[in-house]
Design a protein around this motif. Structure first.
Motif, PDB file in Angstrom:
ATOM      1  N   ALA A   1       0.971  -1.152   0.052  1.00  0.00           N
ATOM      2  CA  ALA A   1       0.146  -0.231  -0.219  1.00  0.00           C
ATOM      3  C   ALA A   1       0.603   1.232  -0.165  1.00  0.00           C
ATOM      4  CB  ALA A   1      -0.946   0.407   1.199  1.00  0.00           C
TER       5      ALA A   1
ATOM      6  N   GLU B   1       4.159  -6.703   5.071  1.00  0.00           N
ATOM      7  CA  GLU B   1       2.773  -6.835   3.533  1.00  0.00           C
ATOM      8  C   GLU B   1       3.214  -8.467   2.601  1.00  0.00           C
ATOM      9  OE1 GLU B   1      -0.857  -5.011   0.825  1.00  0.00           O
ATOM     10  OE2 GLU B   1       0.981  -3.732   2.218  1.00  0.00           O
TER      11      GLU B   1
ATOM     12  N   GLN C   1     -12.526 -15.251  -0.732  1.00  0.00           N
ATOM     13  CA  GLN C   1     -11.347 -13.966   0.518  1.00  0.00           C
ATOM     14  C   GLN C   1     -10.511 -14.749   0.946  1.00  0.00           C
ATOM     15  OE1 GLN C   1     -12.318 -10.544   0.761  1.00  0.00           O
ATOM     16  NE2 GLN C   1     -11.506 -10.154   2.329  1.00  0.00           N
TER      17      GLN C   1
ATOM     18  N   PRO D   1      -6.592  -7.507   7.702  1.00  0.00           N
ATOM     19  CA  PRO D   1      -7.091  -7.110   6.861  1.00  0.00           C
ATOM     20  C   PRO D   1      -6.216  -5.977   5.422  1.00  0.00           C
ATOM     21  CG  PRO D   1      -9.127  -7.165   7.819  1.00  0.00           C
ATOM     22  CD  PRO D   1      -7.876  -7.600   8.767  1.00  0.00           C
ATOM     23  N   SER D   2      -5.800  -5.130   6.461  1.00  0.00           N
ATOM     24  CA  SER D   2      -5.012  -3.977   6.280  1.00  0.00           C
ATOM     25  C   SER D   2      -3.702  -4.981   5.357  1.00  0.00           C
ATOM     26  CB  SER D   2      -4.533  -3.110   7.841  1.00  0.00           C
ATOM     27  OG  SER D   2      -3.791  -3.610   7.938  1.00  0.00           O
TER      28      SER D   2
ATOM     29  N   ALA E   1      -4.916  -7.060   2.138  1.00  0.00           N
ATOM     30  CA  ALA E   1      -5.145  -6.403   0.895  1.00  0.00           C
ATOM     31  C   ALA E   1      -5.134  -6.928  -0.441  1.00  0.00           C
ATOM     32  CB  ALA E   1      -6.144  -5.040   0.984  1.00  0.00           C
ATOM     33  N   ARG E   2      -3.684  -6.807  -1.041  1.00  0.00           N
ATOM     34  CA  ARG E   2      -3.537  -6.657  -2.290  1.00  0.00           C
ATOM     35  C   ARG E   2      -3.337  -8.660  -2.814  1.00  0.00           C
ATOM     36  NH1 ARG E   2      -0.011  -3.620  -6.252  1.00  0.00           N
ATOM     37  NH2 ARG E   2       0.881  -4.995  -7.928  1.00  0.00           N
TER      38      ARG E   2
ATOM     39  N   ILE F   1      -5.097 -10.473  -0.995  1.00  0.00           N
ATOM     40  CA  ILE F   1      -6.713 -11.092  -1.554  1.00  0.00           C
ATOM     41  C   ILE F   1      -6.835 -10.738  -3.249  1.00  0.00           C
ATOM     42  CG2 ILE F   1      -8.970 -10.084  -1.181  1.00  0.00           C
ATOM     43  CD1 ILE F   1      -8.303 -10.020   2.292  1.00  0.00           C
ATOM     44  N   GLU F   2      -6.780  -9.796  -3.422  1.00  0.00           N
ATOM     45  CA  GLU F   2      -6.749  -9.028  -5.018  1.00  0.00           C
ATOM     46  C   GLU F   2      -5.669 -10.032  -5.909  1.00  0.00           C
ATOM     47  OE1 GLU F   2      -5.516  -5.105  -5.858  1.00  0.00           O
ATOM     48  OE2 GLU F   2      -6.847  -4.249  -4.448  1.00  0.00           O
TER      49      GLU F   2
END
Length: 316
Positions: free
Chosen positions: A33, A90, A270, A293-294, A297-298, A300-301
């Protein structure tokens, strides 16, 4: 060429460098992010600049992104976030363009969760020199230009960074088939509550780190094989409360995350949790549990566009 055509041409030149710039920023910041934010800020700098005066756009953009990342690493906010013990890199799913370039061992290693974590021990300048040299093969002359320093200073920063990373490094690359086998054995032992088998799979100085399913203010750390085995045995035991928290009954998939073996807990499309493993000498040296979750995020995408293998456990 009219101004509209020039703008389109200049935007296309930036876009041609976007993935490389994002990969650089991710290695420097450990956050997808934040890397995306740095690249977007660089785009704004690019639009505001007199681009006719920029002779080598790639070099100019590299310098801008590197210095934007250094500003972030030096900021008071970043120091607070990383000092309180709540920071983890991340995780990114194998194949994510942010993980490139990946042709050499050094390039692959520089984006591993292990090395991204180790680089927290480096100063921002040491980190920048290490990434520019090891992952992107810039010369010391080029690095000196990017960082507004001298070649000798760049060489000294690299020497210190390599020494610190090497001193804490755990093993080299692991055969993919062997890594998967170890993770499958780990899952079987954790799921069945076989504590002794779990202990045998861990190195004597193994470490486990968890973000407490995203609820803990600080990272949870466990530093003995028996303690880790007990925590993993409890953590891998399914309960109605865990399923409610996950939003359903997860399937457990094997995956590669930042080049390392991992287990992903997946409900529908998810990813609700990731457990990654560093393997050294045929045993597990580090376990990381990531569920905030933060931080996912990527990943998951990427998972939603991924064709998964048959799950190791279809209904956990």
């Amino acid at each position: 060429m009219d101004s509209t055509a020039t703008d389109r041409f200049d935007i296309s030149r930036f876009e041609a460098s976007r993935n490389r710039l994002a990969s650089l920023a991710y290695r420097l910041l450990g956050s997808a992010a934040d890397a995306e934010d740095a690249v977007q800020d660089a785009f704004l700098h690019w639009q505001a600049a007199d681009r006719q005066l920029i002779k080598v756009p790639e070099a100019w953009l590299t310098k801008v992104v590197t210095n934007l990342c250094l500003d972030r690493l030096r900021s008071a906010q970043a120091r607070r976030e990383r000092a309180v013990g709540a920071w983890l890199p991340e995780p990114l799913l194998d194949g994510d363009p942010m993980l490139g370039p990946a042709e050499t061992f050094e390039q692959r290693e520089s984006v591993s969760l292990a090395v991204l974590t180790l680089m927290e021990r480096l100063s921002p300048l040491e980190r920048a020199v290490y990434v520019l040299r090891e992952a992107f093969s810039y010369s010391h002359a080029e690095i000196a230009e990017i960082l507004d320093t001298t070649e000798s200073a760049s060489q000294q920063h690299l020497h210190r960074a390599r020494r610190r990373v090497t001193a804490a490094r755990r093993g080299g690359e692991v055969d993919p088939a062997s890594a998967r086998k170890i993770v499958e054995e780990f899952l079987a032992a954790a799921s069945s509550g076989r504590t002794e088998r779990l202990v045998a799979l861990l190195t004597d100085d193994a470490t486990a780190i968890s973000d407490g399913a995203g609820l803990a203010e600080k990272l949870l750390r466990y530093d003995t094989p028996r303690r880790i085995a007990a925590v993993m045995r409890a953590g891998f035991k399914p309960t109605p409360a865990k399923r409610r928290f996950a939003g359903g009954t997860p399937a457990l998939h094997y995956a590669l995350v930042n080049g390392a073996p991992a287990l992903l807990f997946v409900v529908g499309d998810q990813v609700v949790g990731a457990v990654t493993f560093d393997v050294a000498d045929g045993r597990i040296a580090t376990v990381r549990g990531i569920a905030a979750p933060s931080r996912l995020a990527r990943l998951i995408e990427a998972w939603r566009q991924h064709e998964p293998d048959t799950p190791l456990i279809a209904q956990w």
